[in-house]
Design an enzyme around this catalytic site. Structure first.
Site, PDB file in Angstrom:
ATOM      1  N   LEU A   1      28.328   2.443 -31.138  1.00  0.00           N
ATOM      2  CA  LEU A   1      27.868   3.802 -31.462  1.00  0.00           C
ATOM      3  C   LEU A   1      26.424   3.835 -31.973  1.00  0.00           C
ATOM      4  CD1 LEU A   1      31.079   5.245 -33.181  1.00  0.00           C
ATOM      5  CD2 LEU A   1      30.145   5.927 -30.967  1.00  0.00           C
TER       6      LEU A   1
ATOM      7  N   GLN B   1      32.344  20.349 -48.962  1.00  0.00           N
ATOM      8  CA  GLN B   1      32.284  19.670 -50.256  1.00  0.00           C
ATOM      9  C   GLN B   1      31.937  18.190 -50.104  1.00  0.00           C
ATOM     10  OE1 GLN B   1      32.397  21.588 -53.051  1.00  0.00           O
ATOM     11  NE2 GLN B   1      32.435  23.144 -51.446  1.00  0.00           N
TER      12      GLN B   1
ATOM     13  N   GLY C   1      34.960   3.430 -36.367  1.00  0.00           N
ATOM     14  CA  GLY C   1      34.832   2.247 -37.231  1.00  0.00           C
ATOM     15  C   GLY C   1      36.157   1.874 -37.858  1.00  0.00           C
TER      16      GLY C   1
ATOM     17  N   SER D   1      28.330   7.903 -48.678  1.00  0.00           N
ATOM     18  CA  SER D   1      28.277   6.815 -49.668  1.00  0.00           C
ATOM     19  C   SER D   1      27.671   7.388 -50.940  1.00  0.00           C
ATOM     20  CB  SER D   1      27.385   5.685 -49.166  1.00  0.00           C
ATOM     21  OG  SER D   1      27.109   4.790 -50.222  1.00  0.00           O
TER      22      SER D   1
ATOM     23  N   TYR E   1      19.636   3.139 -45.730  1.00  0.00           N
ATOM     24  CA  TYR E   1      21.059   3.485 -45.848  1.00  0.00           C
ATOM     25  C   TYR E   1      21.218   4.769 -46.680  1.00  0.00           C
ATOM     26  CZ  TYR E   1      26.052   2.713 -46.966  1.00  0.00           C
ATOM     27  OH  TYR E   1      27.416   2.833 -47.114  1.00  0.00           O
TER      28      TYR E   1
HETATM   29  N1  LIG Z   1      32.412  -0.838 -48.546  1.00  0.00           N
HETATM   30  C1  LIG Z   1      31.717  -0.082 -49.357  1.00  0.00           C
HETATM   31  O1  LIG Z   1      31.440  -0.474 -50.511  1.00  0.00           O
HETATM   32  C2  LIG Z   1      31.276   1.292 -48.922  1.00  0.00           C
HETATM   33  C3  LIG Z   1      30.706   2.116 -49.898  1.00  0.00           C
HETATM   34  C4  LIG Z   1      30.273   3.368 -49.550  1.00  0.00           C
HETATM   35  C5  LIG Z   1      30.405   3.825 -48.254  1.00  0.00           C
HETATM   36  N2  LIG Z   1      30.953   3.003 -47.320  1.00  0.00           N
HETATM   37  C6  LIG Z   1      31.030   3.537 -45.951  1.00  0.00           C
HETATM   38  O2  LIG Z   1      32.342   3.449 -45.464  1.00  0.00           O
HETATM   39  C7  LIG Z   1      32.328   3.295 -44.043  1.00  0.00           C
HETATM   40  C8  LIG Z   1      33.214   2.121 -43.661  1.00  0.00           C
HETATM   41  O3  LIG Z   1      32.713   0.961 -44.284  1.00  0.00           O
HETATM   42  P1  LIG Z   1      33.568  -0.349 -44.545  1.00  0.00           P
HETATM   43  O4  LIG Z   1      33.300  -0.745 -45.954  1.00  0.00           O
HETATM   44  O5  LIG Z   1      34.942  -0.193 -44.089  1.00  0.00           O
HETATM   45  O6  LIG Z   1      32.738  -1.366 -43.616  1.00  0.00           O
HETATM   46  P2  LIG Z   1      33.176  -2.498 -42.596  1.00  0.00           P
HETATM   47  O7  LIG Z   1      34.369  -3.234 -43.088  1.00  0.00           O
HETATM   48  O8  LIG Z   1      31.923  -3.268 -42.328  1.00  0.00           O
HETATM   49  O9  LIG Z   1      33.600  -1.676 -41.288  1.00  0.00           O
HETATM   50  C9  LIG Z   1      32.636  -0.996 -40.532  1.00  0.00           C
HETATM   51  C10 LIG Z   1      33.283  -0.412 -39.301  1.00  0.00           C
HETATM   52  O10 LIG Z   1      32.267   0.199 -38.502  1.00  0.00           O
HETATM   53  C11 LIG Z   1      32.276  -0.374 -37.205  1.00  0.00           C
HETATM   54  N3  LIG Z   1      30.925  -0.502 -36.680  1.00  0.00           N
HETATM   55  C12 LIG Z   1      29.885  -1.167 -37.232  1.00  0.00           C
HETATM   56  N4  LIG Z   1      28.807  -1.101 -36.431  1.00  0.00           N
HETATM   57  C13 LIG Z   1      29.195  -0.380 -35.342  1.00  0.00           C
HETATM   58  C14 LIG Z   1      28.523   0.027 -34.151  1.00  0.00           C
HETATM   59  N5  LIG Z   1      27.247  -0.288 -33.899  1.00  0.00           N
HETATM   60  N6  LIG Z   1      29.221   0.758 -33.253  1.00  0.00           N
HETATM   61  C15 LIG Z   1      30.510   1.079 -33.470  1.00  0.00           C
HETATM   62  N7  LIG Z   1      31.200   0.731 -34.575  1.00  0.00           N
HETATM   63  C16 LIG Z   1      30.533   0.005 -35.498  1.00  0.00           C
HETATM   64  C17 LIG Z   1      32.898  -1.756 -37.363  1.00  0.00           C
HETATM   65  O11 LIG Z   1      33.515  -2.144 -36.148  1.00  0.00           O
HETATM   66  P3  LIG Z   1      33.171  -3.508 -35.339  1.00  0.00           P
HETATM   67  O12 LIG Z   1      32.409  -4.407 -36.275  1.00  0.00           O
HETATM   68  O13 LIG Z   1      34.519  -4.052 -34.968  1.00  0.00           O
HETATM   69  O14 LIG Z   1      32.366  -3.036 -34.210  1.00  0.00           O
HETATM   70  C18 LIG Z   1      33.957  -1.475 -38.436  1.00  0.00           C
HETATM   71  O15 LIG Z   1      35.124  -0.969 -37.863  1.00  0.00           O
HETATM   72  C19 LIG Z   1      30.855   3.116 -43.651  1.00  0.00           C
HETATM   73  O16 LIG Z   1      30.337   4.335 -43.174  1.00  0.00           O
HETATM   74  C20 LIG Z   1      30.189   2.750 -44.956  1.00  0.00           C
HETATM   75  O17 LIG Z   1      28.836   3.119 -44.997  1.00  0.00           O
HETATM   76  C21 LIG Z   1      31.398   1.759 -47.619  1.00  0.00           C
END
Ligand SMILES: NC(=O)c1ccc[n+]([C@@H]2O[C@H](COP(=O)([O-])OP(=O)(O)OC[C@H]3O[C@@H](n4cnc5c(N)ncnc54)[C@H](OP(=O)(O)O)[C@@H]3O)[C@@H](O)[C@H]2O)c1
Length: 244
Positions: free
Chosen positions: A59, A232, A13, A134, A147
């Protein structure tokens, strides 16, 4: 370009958001492999940032996750399981595809990728695995039960694998971000319930966590100074987990 005496790091991602920030953070130090669903976007990022390679792969499909190692065709020393999707919805509105895809992408993919790379890490008696969870998996988030469930499951997997791999000098940790200002929170259902300012009002430090803060903690967890830190669950949430 792959450089022989550098370690290989895979960040799932990493086409945008937190994953891309982590990839850029490590571009000089390691052979960085990035992933996402869209090949052209990944190819451009790879050229712009001098990453070692990219693997386009959805994925959320079991067969793609299993095939991933073959497509990558190299061993991985450091794995950051970051790809994830966020569904904000009342429970009655989940459909079977949402449930299947979330379980695959947020839970099964991290487990199967660790399975793919663990033997190499074991054989060299060194490895680093970081899962991106998260704060919703630590505390629970209303209207995000699916989620929250997937992210809570990563905490269990992290602890179990940290124990299993401890004697092989492989650490396994999970970082639980609070709100980070990425595409993920540009979610229509979420925006109907909360404006950006209303989200900020719920955060004790009244600010979003930045992707770079998460990349810095990854750097520390990979370093030799953090070799005793394993299993951790680390919250990087600007105080969100403390209540308000
Ligand atoms: N932003 C927040 O507030 C936050 C808070 C807590 C945790 N997180 C966690 O941090 C991680 C990254 O989040 P982010 O905020 O950077 O989100 P994001 O900007 O939406 O990026 C998500 C990434 O995952 C990839 N992805 C999504 N669906 C996919 C699939 N089916 N197969 C392969 N790749 C896929 C996307 O790539 P493509 O779209 O190019 O395929 C992108 O690179 C996630 O696990 C999220 O749950 C985020």
């Amino acid at each position: 370009m792959l450089i022989r005496d550098k370690k290989n790091i895979l960040i799932t991602g990493s086409s945008q958001g937190i994953g891309l920030a982590i990839a850029k953070h490590f571009a000089c130090k390691y052979n960085v492999f990035i992933t996402g669903r869209y090949g052209e976007k990944l190819k451009n990022l790879c050229n712009e940032n001098n990453f070692a390679g990219f693997i386009p792969c959805d994925l959320s499909k079991f067969e793609n996750i299993e095939d991933f190692h073959k497509k990558l065709n190299t061993n991985i020393d450091i794995l950051i399981n970051n790809a994830g999707s966020y569904i904000y919805s009342i429970i009655e509105n989940y459909n079977n595809k949402d449930i299947y895809d979330s379980l695959m992408l947020n839970c099964a993919a991290p487990l199967i990728l660790i399975k793919s790379f663990a033997s190499h890490m074991k054989s060299q008696k060194w490895g680093r695995i970081i899962n991106i969870g998260s704060i919703s998996g630590v505390m629970g988030e209303a209207n995000a039960s699916l989620y929250s469930m997937t992210k809570a499951s990563l905490i269990g997997m992290t602890k179990a694998l940290a124990l299993e791999l401890a004697q092989d000098n492989i650490t396994v940790n999970i970082i639980n971000p609070g709100w980070v200002d990425t595409e993920l929170i540009n979610n229509e259902n979420l925006q109907e319930d909360f404006s950006r300012n209303e989200i900020i009002e719920t955060i004790p430090q009244r600010r979003f966590v930045t992707p770079e803060e998460i990349a810095s903690v990854c750097e520390y967890l990979i370093s030799d100074n953090a070799k005793s830190i394993t299993g951790q669950s680390i919250n990087i949430c600007a105080g969100l987990s403390l209540g308000y």
